[in-house]
Design an enzyme around this catalytic site. Structure first.
Site, mmCIF file in Angstrom:
data_model
loop_
_atom_site.group_PDB
_atom_site.id
_atom_site.type_symbol
_atom_site.label_atom_id
_atom_site.label_comp_id
_atom_site.label_asym_id
_atom_site.label_seq_id
_atom_site.Cartn_x
_atom_site.Cartn_y
_atom_site.Cartn_z
ATOM 1 N N SER A 156 0.804 -1.220 0.000
ATOM 2 C CA SER A 156 0.000 0.000 0.000
ATOM 3 C C SER A 156 0.836 1.269 0.000
ATOM 4 C CB SER A 156 -0.979 0.007 1.185
ATOM 5 O OG SER A 156 -0.293 -0.196 2.399
ATOM 6 N N HIS A 168 1.762 4.582 4.799
ATOM 7 C CA HIS A 168 1.037 5.275 3.735
ATOM 8 C C HIS A 168 1.603 6.679 3.517
ATOM 9 C CE1 HIS A 168 -2.673 2.552 4.672
ATOM 10 N NE2 HIS A 168 -1.705 1.909 4.058
#
Length: 243
Positions: free
Chosen positions: A144, A195
């Site tokens: 991610s 992230h």
């Protein structure tokens, strides 16, 4: 950290269904290869998750640098894999067509390692600022972070669009920031620092310094020039939509 697998891997089945819906012939080679690698290592992990996840403690203090390579391509469960790989399909198809397979593969390789380094820097900084050593122990896996970086690149190379984040229409230029907060609020167990590291690496590339460094390392590599990237290898269309 242990893999959360119970019964049938529904997420994996849905992912394969999505891939065949898009059509293998419509997926550029680097995107398809990256997806295949992640699926293969989900089915046949090289090591247990605790042995591949990246953290300040394991990566920096224990000098287990191989985790920088292993962490991005291992996932906690089938749904973790599903959401990341569906996102890769959409972003990879658009960016690989735009940049060409060689440059896109170069970006994936560099981003995968660099995001792990930036992640450790962020966790180290949080540990110092909040006087909480537990941040150095936070161990992350998954693709991610790379996807957040690719989202920044996609918005850079395809400007002017809008995204729907939890019912809020926002310019794609700022969508990654809202998505960063939304994911953390909806799924507190996700890696905020991981992230954020992806967004920062994406900005480092689009704003110049990282791109210039990669270009310098590549030498006379022609794919950094716009004229060399204008290619149309993949004429098929995709039914995949952005989420």
């Amino acid at each position: 950290m242990q893999r959360r697998r119970r019964g049938v891997d529904v997420g994996l089945i849905l992912l394969l269904s999505q891939v065949f819906q898009v059509g293998l012939e419509n997926i550029p080679p680097v995107t398809l290869g990256t997806l295949a690698l992640n699926v293969f290592l989900f089915l046949k992990p090289l090591k247990p998750l605790l042995k591949v996840c990246i953290s300040v403690d394991q990566g920096y203090y224990q000098k287990d640098w191989q985790r920088l390579l292993l962490a991005p391509v291992h996932h906690a469960d089938d749904w973790h894999l599903y959401f990341n790989m569906v996102s890769l399909l959409w972003k990879g198809i658009k960016l690989e067509r735009k940049l060409g397979s060689v440059l896109f593969g170069y970006i994936i390789a560099v981003f995968s390692v660099l995001i792990g380094i930036v992640y450790m820097v962020l966790e180290f900084a949080l540990a110092g600022l909040l006087n909480d050593s537990s941040y150095k122990m936070n161990c992350a896996v998954g693709f991610s972070g790379v996807l957040f970086a690719l989202k920044v690149l996609n918005n850079h190379y395809h400007p002017g669009g809008t995204s729907n984040i939890m019912g809020i229409r926002v310019s794609s230029r700022y969508a990654c920031w809202l998505e960063l907060v939304a994911i953390h609020l909806c799924s507190p167990g996700t890696s905020f620092a991981g992230h954020l590291a992806g967004i920062l690496v994406g900005l480092m590339y689009t704003l110049g310094p990282l791109k210039m460094l990669m270009k310098a390392i590549a030498g006379d590599f022609p794919y950094f020039n716009d004229s060399a990237r204008q290619r149309d290898y993949y004429s098929g269309t995709s039914n995949l939509r952005s989420k």
